[in-house]
Design an enzyme around this catalytic site. Sequence first.
Site, PDB file in Angstrom:
ATOM      1  N   TRP A 238     -18.499  19.094 -11.677  1.00 32.79           N
ATOM      2  CA  TRP A 238     -18.894  20.269 -10.902  1.00 32.79           C
ATOM      3  C   TRP A 238     -19.907  19.951  -9.805  1.00 32.79           C
ATOM      4  O   TRP A 238     -20.461  20.852  -9.195  1.00 32.79           O
ATOM      5  CB  TRP A 238     -19.474  21.320 -11.861  1.00 32.79           C
ATOM      6  CG  TRP A 238     -18.535  21.623 -12.984  1.00 32.79           C
ATOM      7  CD1 TRP A 238     -17.523  22.548 -12.977  1.00 32.79           C
ATOM      8  CD2 TRP A 238     -18.483  20.980 -14.255  1.00 32.79           C
ATOM      9  NE1 TRP A 238     -16.852  22.515 -14.172  1.00 32.79           N
ATOM     10  CE2 TRP A 238     -17.413  21.569 -14.987  1.00 32.79           C
ATOM     11  CE3 TRP A 238     -19.223  19.969 -14.871  1.00 32.79           C
ATOM     12  CZ2 TRP A 238     -17.069  21.170 -16.278  1.00 32.79           C
ATOM     13  CZ3 TRP A 238     -18.885  19.572 -16.153  1.00 32.79           C
ATOM     14  CH2 TRP A 238     -17.821  20.161 -16.847  1.00 32.79           C
ATOM     15  N   ASP A 239     -20.164  18.666  -9.552  1.00 35.51           N
ATOM     16  CA  ASP A 239     -21.199  18.261  -8.594  1.00 35.51           C
ATOM     17  C   ASP A 239     -22.555  18.788  -9.026  1.00 35.51           C
ATOM     18  O   ASP A 239     -23.370  19.204  -8.204  1.00 35.51           O
ATOM     19  CB  ASP A 239     -20.846  18.738  -7.175  1.00 35.51           C
ATOM     20  CG  ASP A 239     -21.718  18.080  -6.106  1.00 35.51           C
ATOM     21  OD1 ASP A 239     -22.335  17.046  -6.405  1.00 35.51           O
ATOM     22  OD2 ASP A 239     -21.790  18.608  -4.987  1.00 35.51           O
ATOM     23  N   TYR A 240     -22.797  18.766 -10.336  1.00 31.93           N
ATOM     24  CA  TYR A 240     -24.097  19.160 -10.878  1.00 31.93           C
ATOM     25  C   TYR A 240     -25.013  17.934 -10.969  1.00 31.93           C
ATOM     26  O   TYR A 240     -25.664  17.698 -11.991  1.00 31.93           O
ATOM     27  CB  TYR A 240     -23.932  19.783 -12.258  1.00 31.93           C
ATOM     28  CG  TYR A 240     -23.402  21.204 -12.287  1.00 31.93           C
ATOM     29  CD1 TYR A 240     -23.433  22.021 -11.168  1.00 31.93           C
ATOM     30  CD2 TYR A 240     -22.890  21.738 -13.468  1.00 31.93           C
ATOM     31  CE1 TYR A 240     -22.955  23.323 -11.218  1.00 31.93           C
ATOM     32  CE2 TYR A 240     -22.419  23.048 -13.531  1.00 31.93           C
ATOM     33  CZ  TYR A 240     -22.451  23.831 -12.401  1.00 31.93           C
ATOM     34  OH  TYR A 240     -21.986  25.127 -12.459  1.00 31.93           O
TER      35      TYR A 240
ATOM     36  N   ASN B 173     -22.100  24.528  -6.809  1.00 30.87           N
ATOM     37  CA  ASN B 173     -22.859  23.297  -6.578  1.00 30.87           C
ATOM     38  C   ASN B 173     -23.962  23.474  -5.538  1.00 30.87           C
ATOM     39  O   ASN B 173     -24.719  22.532  -5.286  1.00 30.87           O
ATOM     40  CB  ASN B 173     -21.925  22.151  -6.187  1.00 30.87           C
ATOM     41  CG  ASN B 173     -21.280  22.343  -4.831  1.00 30.87           C
ATOM     42  OD1 ASN B 173     -21.115  23.465  -4.362  1.00 30.87           O
ATOM     43  ND2 ASN B 173     -20.901  21.250  -4.198  1.00 30.87           N
TER      44      ASN B 173
END
Length: 785
Positions: free
Chosen positions: A461-463, A581
């Site tokens: 999740w582009d975390y 994000n």
Amino acid sequence: MPIPPPSALPLPHRPIGGGVITLLGLALTGGGVWLAALGGSWFYAGAGLLLIVIGVLLALGRRQALAVHALLLGTTVLWALWEGGLDWWPLAARADVFVLVAVWLLLPWPGAPGVRIRGRGVLGAVLGASLLVAVATWFFDPHDVGGELPARDLPLAAAPVPDGDWMAYGRTGFGQRYSPLREITPENVANLRPAWTYRTGDFRGQPGDPVETTFEVTPLKVDNRLYLCTPHQSVIALDATTGKELWRHDPKVQGELALQHLTCRGVSYHPGPSPVPGDTCPSKLFMPTADGRLLALNPGNGAPCTGFGGGTGHIDLWAGMPNVNRGSYYSTSPAVVTKRLVIVGGTVLDNVSTTEPSGVIRAFDIDTGTLVWNWDAGNPDTSTPLAAGQHYTPSSPNSWSVSSVDETLGMVYVPLGNQPPDQWGGARSAAAERYSSSVVALDLATGQVRWHFQTVHHDLWDYDVPAQPTLVDLTINGAPVPALVQPTKQGELYVLDRRTGQPLLPVTEKAAPQGAAAGDRTAPSQPVSALSFDPPPLTPHHMWGATLFDQLACRIAFHQLRYEGRYTPPSTGGSLIYPGNFGVFNWGGVAVDPQRQVVFATPTYLAFVSTLVPRADGTTQYVQGKSPPKAPLPALNENFGAPFAVKLGPFTSPLGIPCQAPPWGYVAGADLVTGKVAWRHRNGTVRDITPLPLPFRMGVPNIGGPVVTAGGVAFLSGTIDNAVRAYGVTDGRMLWEQRLPAGGQATPMTYTGEDGRQYLLVVAGGHGSLGTTPGDHVIAYALPR
């Protein structure tokens, strides 16, 4: 004058008005049936049918149109209260069209003065009741949490920085964004006035600029000088009391660059002295450049330090890098400085390809620039300096944000991202899986891992960990404990023992949605902190719009997307990612008061849509399509070399506004010892993002961090409405507000001038991808003399 029959309406209401309302009804019915077929609410279809009836009756001149509309409006208000509660913005989105139609029907049309039309009284009563409900929402905010933070005043160890200075990005290597200054207080902060303004002359929009060209710097203050950098990489020294420019250094960035971002969040300072013979710099400023160099400059005059980098005054950060493509790797954030080391990470291109430079962390001798150690998350067990002719691991997890350091414990704390691509992880290495989206504690002497804590397992999740870890000593069971506070994009604030990485506030593993894309997998669970700003899961009730019609479009989209709560995996059909994000927290981080042991936070809530696009080859541009970026700028989100490209963007209505109901941004205060959130208030207006300058305090996104002071005041300028604000730390009340000439998407700082006054310094230069007003302003505020 003839009186029309009681069953007829005056001619101006018909037939045009009836036709328009009928068309609105047809559109609402069609959309409502579509929504119902997807399993959503039947209300829209029913309301559309009633609107058609009203339109037809109106076209025929029948007075029953008013009674039917009274029924529709009353039912809509009751339904809106059931779905959204006593909350103005959800209520307005559901009822605004029907209220306007009611007002139009009740207007005293010309040509029939004094006409009394049966049914008008009922509609007027329903409209009046609806307006009373609307007014009631102005005095009640269901999203507000009132309370106060504890008034602790614990003794602090002597700081390595004079009270009136700001010598590192977060003031010290602890990254607290806390100043011990007390001149500005809740009682007098409203008297702040601009003391001086400096213009850098550096604007975005130059040839080769990426969209993400932003002025995000937090200046340093040492003695009576301010040091800052600009998006196009100039380094500037100012007189801290007057704002007068003292010197400017142009690093002459080389060549065309494949930039995703063009920014500089700050420079780093080392007080010296240097033992290198002939070194011209008694102290040093360090600045990473967009072409991949680390500069060492003399704070006195901006000249390169001749003892650093073999006499050149810089070192080449491309040394040992695989996949050299100038601009695809550099550090947007300031380096960490210790007594003997300057430690540098860097960003690599997101979602462009699977063959990017390394995310290696490197430590260089502070005086000579000689490589002392390197830690590469793709080869984590070896930290001895890379031999000549060898290369670091391609595409290993990188650290694009700011690290923190505790020299007493001998550790540097590094926030890490992912191995690209972000939304598909089927080919990640075991080492990347271990360290991605983690905060990693490295030994200052050797670069070896002392501990690490992973904030997201198998991140899709582009975390990535976006913010500087904040170091603070907490009093737990009567004893001081060295702690680390790590803000995350997904909304968790992890409070860890910084000696070991063990949680001080409980962290539990909670089951996560399953079912990743072909060739990938999902982690069975994700870590959740006891101190969390994770928002409640979205439901159809949370869908929003400027009108009932775009709200309906959002509800249809919601039902079409895959959504099973936080950590819903990306999919080829489109997945709703919430929080997106953009992050609940991003690079601005949080501010911590070490005496009160509390945190001032700025949670932001925006949903995104992530859609995987199958790739048939490694060259076709599936996302950029017919409008690829002009070379050398990269083709973002294409993921060349992976099986999927990704379409990624905010979840918005056809009008371009968020599909989720506001608030989208808050200020909040929490106790770091107990993990309790004491207060939370919506923050910011839509004044600068709407066609008309409407100062509606809806609570808007923020990017850029806060600062807190011992005087009990916090400052923030990062909201998207061109304003700097002051708040009481105890209860979060807004105490002062000042318009800015441009977007203030940077973290403010505060210091003491040569005249003894406390200054607040704000950078207002705008944010490229957010589209806030561009500028080049550095503004100092102070209390009147």
